[in-house]
Design an enzyme around this catalytic site. Structure first.
Site, PDB file in Angstrom:
ATOM      1  N   ASP A   9       0.873  -1.161   0.000  1.00  0.00           N
ATOM      2  CA  ASP A   9       0.000   0.000   0.000  1.00  0.00           C
ATOM      3  C   ASP A   9       0.926   1.231   0.000  1.00  0.00           C
ATOM      4  O   ASP A   9       2.119   1.118   0.293  1.00  0.00           O
ATOM      5  CB  ASP A   9      -0.861  -0.030   1.274  1.00  0.00           C
ATOM      6  N   ASP A  11      -0.263   5.073   0.783  1.00  0.00           N
ATOM      7  CA  ASP A  11      -0.580   6.096   1.795  1.00  0.00           C
ATOM      8  C   ASP A  11      -0.592   5.508   3.190  1.00  0.00           C
ATOM      9  O   ASP A  11      -1.343   4.569   3.474  1.00  0.00           O
ATOM     10  CB  ASP A  11      -1.937   6.728   1.477  1.00  0.00           C
TER      11      ASP A  11
HETATM   12  C1  XBP Z   1      -5.591   5.904   0.429  1.00  0.00           C
HETATM   13  C2  XBP Z   1      -6.729   6.745   0.164  1.00  0.00           C
HETATM   14  C3  XBP Z   1      -6.638   7.777  -0.840  1.00  0.00           C
HETATM   15  C4  XBP Z   1      -5.846   9.006  -0.496  1.00  0.00           C
HETATM   16  C5  XBP Z   1      -6.126  10.076  -1.514  1.00  0.00           C
HETATM   17  O1  XBP Z   1      -6.043   4.657   0.933  1.00  0.00           O
HETATM   18  O2  XBP Z   1      -7.790   6.578   0.728  1.00  0.00           O
HETATM   19  O3  XBP Z   1      -7.943   8.211  -1.107  1.00  0.00           O
HETATM   20  O4  XBP Z   1      -6.224   9.490   0.771  1.00  0.00           O
HETATM   21  O5  XBP Z   1      -5.907   9.644  -2.794  1.00  0.00           O
HETATM   22  P1  XBP Z   1      -5.086   3.376   0.945  1.00  0.00           P
HETATM   23  P2  XBP Z   1      -6.703  10.227  -4.061  1.00  0.00           P
HETATM   24  O6  XBP Z   1      -3.816   3.781   1.601  1.00  0.00           O
HETATM   25  O7  XBP Z   1      -5.850   2.371   1.761  1.00  0.00           O
HETATM   26  O8  XBP Z   1      -4.892   2.919  -0.480  1.00  0.00           O
HETATM   27  O9  XBP Z   1      -7.161  11.601  -3.696  1.00  0.00           O
HETATM   28  O10 XBP Z   1      -5.695  10.217  -5.179  1.00  0.00           O
HETATM   29  O11 XBP Z   1      -7.870   9.313  -4.317  1.00  0.00           O
HETATM   30 MG    MG Z   2      -2.992   3.126   3.437  1.00  0.00          MG
END
Ligand code: XBP
Ligand code: MG
Length: 254
Positions: A9, A11
């Site tokens: 993952d 973020d």
């Molecule tokens: C990450 C997210 C994303 C980011 C923003 O979740 O929820 O929405 O916050 O990205 P994970 P975008 O780590 O579970 O994949 O604005 O590009 O959608």
């Molecule tokens: Mg995440």
């Protein structure tokens, strides 16, 4: 056997991008569009339950802004706001820099030396992934990852398993040959539903999430001089860092 592939993952897992990255970029996009929407740190933690930026904006308006008179082209407005947010986020990553979390570079280096394949399974937009890999890891880091599954490439975002299934199919690997790294409950639901053994590294936004079913929950991956703390699960005795030997034992215990 050591895993054939590590699936990351982005973020919250590779870097703490949410509070000082995505949140700030959303607010910049709202201000630029003349909207009085401000996502402070606690509110953003609540909004994170909805994955995907466009989905998160829509949810915010529906749930918190009953006062807002939606324009006829509200769907297009969300797309435009989100495009602006992506522009702000990638600029932020390039200018301010968001550091990798402890142990990420070490584990990636070890995997590459051992010929373990790497992939990304994320909800965020692919431009954000490219920017982060380039600026936080190395200019050529996108090439270290054989598959980058990101954003709208699948219809259903996490907690649906789709992004993991997409990545596994492209790697032509079975879930049992891989380990996933996640930081959130939605991420774990997604990897788990795809059948992938998952290691969780918590952060301030996700510390209190339900990680039932994770193979291991740690505060971070650990680095020399910075041992990780095990919060749930049983790693091999004396584990101070998550490395390929730890991951081999987790797969064997599956
Ligand atoms: C990450 C997210 C994303 C980011 C923003 O979740 O929820 O929405 O916050 O990205 P994970 P975008 O780590 O579970 O994949 O604005 O590009 O959608
Ligand atoms: Mg995440």
């Amino acid at each position: 056997m050591i895993p054939n592939a590590l699936l990351f993952d982005v973020d919250g897992t590779l870097a703490d991008t949410e509070r000082d990255g995505h949140r700030v970029a959303f607010n910049q996009a709202f201000a630029e569009a003349g909207l009085d929407w401000v996502w402070d740190v606690p509110l953003y933690g609540v909004l994170l339950a909805v994955t995907g930026g466009k989905e998160r904006i829509r949810h915010y308006v529906e749930r918190y802004r009953a006062d807002y008179r939606r324009p006829k082209d509200f769907d297009d407005l969300i797309v435009r706001l989100h495009a602006a947010k992506t522009r702000h986020f990638t600029t932020l990553v390039a200018q301010a820099g968001l550091p990798l979390r402890p142990g990420v570079r070490r584990l990636l280096d070890q995997a590459r030396r051992a010929g373990v394949r790497l992939a990304i399974a994320t909800t965020t937009t692919s431009e954000n992934v490219s920017a982060l890999l380039h600026h936080a890891l190395a200019p050529d880091a996108a090439q270290w990852f054989e598959v980058i599954g990101a954003g709208d490439v699948v219809a259903a975002k996490k907690p649906a398993p789709d992004i993991y299934l997409y990545v596994l199919e492209r790697l032509r690997l079975a879930p049992g040959e891989c380990i996933a790294f996640e930081d959130s409950e939605n991420g774990l639901r997604s990897s788990q539903a795809a059948g992938v053994t998952t290691v969780i590294t918590v952060n301030d936004y996700t510390r209190t999430h339900d990680f039932q079913g994770a193979a291991l929950v740690v505060d971070h991956l650990g680095d020399p001089g910075l041992p990780c703390r095990v919060l749930a699960g049983t790693p091999p005795n004396g584990t101070v860092m998550i490395d390929l030997a730890t991951l081999r034992d987790l797969l064997a215990a599956r």
